[in-house]
Design an enzyme around this catalytic site. Structure first.
Site, PDB file in Angstrom:
ATOM      1  N   GLY A 100      67.879  26.994  35.429  1.00 35.94           N
ATOM      2  CA  GLY A 100      67.891  28.093  36.387  1.00 35.94           C
ATOM      3  C   GLY A 100      69.056  29.036  36.242  1.00 35.94           C
ATOM      4  N   PRO A 143      68.335  25.055  30.101  1.00 33.71           N
ATOM      5  CA  PRO A 143      68.241  26.517  30.086  1.00 33.71           C
ATOM      6  C   PRO A 143      66.964  26.983  29.403  1.00 33.71           C
ATOM      7  CG  PRO A 143      69.693  25.767  28.344  1.00 33.71           C
ATOM      8  CD  PRO A 143      69.296  24.535  29.124  1.00 33.71           C
ATOM      9  N   ARG A 163      65.297  30.607  30.581  1.00 33.71           N
ATOM     10  CA  ARG A 163      65.507  32.044  30.747  1.00 33.71           C
ATOM     11  C   ARG A 163      66.824  32.491  30.082  1.00 33.71           C
ATOM     12  NH1 ARG A 163      64.155  34.833  35.665  1.00 33.71           N
ATOM     13  NH2 ARG A 163      64.019  32.771  36.606  1.00 33.71           N
ATOM     14  N   ARG A 175      56.260  39.884  36.970  1.00 31.81           N
ATOM     15  CA  ARG A 175      57.387  39.469  37.809  1.00 31.81           C
ATOM     16  C   ARG A 175      57.758  40.512  38.857  1.00 31.81           C
ATOM     17  NH1 ARG A 175      61.965  38.811  36.398  1.00 31.81           N
ATOM     18  NH2 ARG A 175      62.498  36.999  37.688  1.00 31.81           N
ATOM     19  N   TYR A 198      57.499  38.728  42.243  1.00 33.77           N
ATOM     20  CA  TYR A 198      58.793  38.322  42.792  1.00 33.77           C
ATOM     21  C   TYR A 198      59.638  39.481  43.303  1.00 33.77           C
ATOM     22  CZ  TYR A 198      57.839  34.028  40.131  1.00 33.77           C
ATOM     23  OH  TYR A 198      57.281  32.886  39.612  1.00 33.77           O
ATOM     24  N   CYS A 204      44.500  48.971  37.545  1.00 30.49           N
ATOM     25  CA  CYS A 204      43.917  49.506  38.769  1.00 30.49           C
ATOM     26  C   CYS A 204      44.465  48.725  39.965  1.00 30.49           C
ATOM     27  CB  CYS A 204      42.390  49.411  38.703  1.00 30.49           C
ATOM     28  SG  CYS A 204      41.564  50.306  40.033  1.00 30.49           S
ATOM     29  N   GLU A 205      45.718  48.920  40.233  1.00 28.00           N
ATOM     30  CA  GLU A 205      46.438  48.160  41.256  1.00 28.00           C
ATOM     31  C   GLU A 205      47.660  48.961  41.661  1.00 28.00           C
ATOM     32  OE1 GLU A 205      46.742  45.009  43.783  1.00 28.00           O
ATOM     33  OE2 GLU A 205      45.298  44.970  42.128  1.00 28.00           O
TER      34      GLU A 205
END
Length: 461
Positions: free
Chosen positions: A276, A319, A321, A358, A362, A389-390
């Protein structure tokens, strides 16, 4: 924030941007901590990566495309190994996994965490030694556990009493003794720095520490003596910049180690503190180096072990990310530029939430830069959006781009190595982009671009 019928991402109506975002002195300048280490601007103003011009990459491989700086990724692997010389560094495959990356991290001396049968299959097919694989997951199927046991996976992080029963039955049938860690839910939620003992145990992962389930799980494994209990595991969240959460987590999990020792006379030899570790997505992020992380974590563990009169266990960290995230940027082509009544300028690119969910999922923040040229015009606050289409199809909520950005330009978004390709979808039947690895002036596709034929091949109707 004003309410908006299209959702919270549209509620900040106006062109001011977030408070931390400042108008750049030079809109062409690259903020080093946001970009792969071998990205620069060439003489013509276009971005280069490991000596290759992004215009040439776009011409050869198309856009959208994920571009991986291979030496950057390998360098981060080596830095974690150097920072944790007496620990095991497990690359968290969920961040991004393909066979080429498996081989890279294996060559750099890392271990690998997987959490599904598909990730395990990828690891094994790439030649990762099974004893260097750890298997996570809150709902591992019998088939997945069977494959892990038969392959000789080095450790399985057990997550429920049902899984203990399943794994024990497989072990008895095969006459083997798999190594396991117990995942402990320690009541620490790193994002808010709230360390209340029970408030953050309402989740699907692990055994509750406060409720006693973690101790019960450890005692059951020791008493049944079918599985080999190597230690405890905790994971407190992601995108963490402060070590205080690890301090509280380590204190609680080592207290459980001491409880197990006192009750069963066994000192467990291993401790996994999870991962993290945060990275820089924007200028507001200030991540610690692997060396700083290791120094802080070692100090925490040594202090807590001394307080509990425990031998210091063999550590491992995870690890994902922090290794692959900064090593990748996504290259897009601009399709339209639309000024909406002076409220905001929308720059639309040929990707979006199908290659980076993301921002929508998030409320994550990203940066962007004009990649195919330098510009002498003034900075313009813009929103980079996708083609789906959002209304929530936003790639970069707010960024200063040159006021002369136009259709046909290339944009690059850094920090997209983690949880972008791995969470990509075919929303609106858009094929997923390729992953292109660049090293020493050479580029190669390590995950090819999907095609419409790929999409139709699954449609048996």
């Amino acid at each position: 924030m004003r309410a908006h019928e299209a959702g919270a991402l549209h509620g900040d109506i106006g062109n001011r941007g977030p408070a931390w975002l400042r108008t750049p002195v030079d809109v062409n300048a690259l903020v080093p901590q946001l970009w792969p280490r071998h990205v620069a601007r060439g003489p013509a103003g276009a971005l280069t990566v490991a000596g290759l011009d992004v215009r040439d990459l776009a011409a050869e491989f198309g856009t959208a495309a994920y571009v991986l700086d291979e030496d950057d990724l390998r360098g981060r692997c080596r830095e974690f190994r150097a920072a944790f010389p007496d620990a095991d560094v497990y690359y968290a495959g969920k961040a991004f996994l393909c066979r080429a990356v498996v081989r890279m991290i294996a060559e750099e001396g890392l271990f690998l965490d997987v959490c599904t049968g598909g990730e395990l299959a990828t690891a094994l097919s790439a030649g990762m030694p099974p004893e260097r694989i750890g298997f996570h997951g809150n709902n591992k199927s019998v088939a997945e556990l069977t494959r892990a046991v038969d392959a000789g996976v080095g450790r399985i992080i057990v997550d429920s009493f049902t899984e203990i029963d399943r794994l024990s039955e497989l072990a008895r049938e095969r006459g083997v003794r798999p190594k396991v860690l117990v995942r402990v839910t320690v009541g620490v939620e790193a994002h808010t720095h709230e360390f209340i003992a029970t408030a953050h145990e309402d989740q699907k992962f692990g055994f509750s520490l406060a409720g006693g389930a973690a101790a019960t799980a450890a005692f059951r494994i020791l008493d049944e003596d079918v599985l080999e209990l190597r230690g405890l595991h905790s994971h407190i969240g992601s995108q963490i910049f402060d070590a205080s959460g690890f301090e509280v987590s380590a204190r609680r999990v080592l207290a459980l180690q001491a409880q197990i020792r006192d009750a069963r006379g066994v000192e467990l030899p291993e401790l996994d503190l999870g991962g993290g570790f945060g990275i820089a997505y924007t200028t507001q992020d200030d991540p610690a180096s692997p060396h700083e992380l290791a120094k802080r974590l070692r100090k925490i563990v040594d202090g807590e072990c001394a307080a509990e009169n425990l031998a210091v266990p063999h550590l491992s960290v995870e690890p994902g990310r922090a290794i692959v995230g900064p090593a990748v940027f996504t290259l897009y082509e601009v399709g339209t530029v639309k000024d909406v009544d002076g409220l905001r300028t929308y720059v639309s690119v040929d990707g979006g939430m199908s290659d980076n969910i993301r921002t929508a999922l998030y409320d994550a923040s990203y940066s962007a830069t004009l990649a195919n040229r330098a510009s002498s015009t003034v900075p313009m606050l813009a929103r980079v959006v996708g083609k789906h289409c959002e209304s929530g199809d936003i790639v970069v909520k707010d960024e200063f781009l040159p006021a002369d950005v136009q259709p046909g330009d290339l944009l690059a978004v850094p920090g997209t190595g983690a949880y972008c390709r791995s969470m990509a979808s075919n929303y609106n039947h858009v094929p997923r982009p390729p992953v292109v690895a660049v090293r020493d002036g050479h580029a190669r596709v390590i995950v090819r671009r999907e095609t419409e034929d790929d999409l139709l091949a699954l449609d048996v109707g």
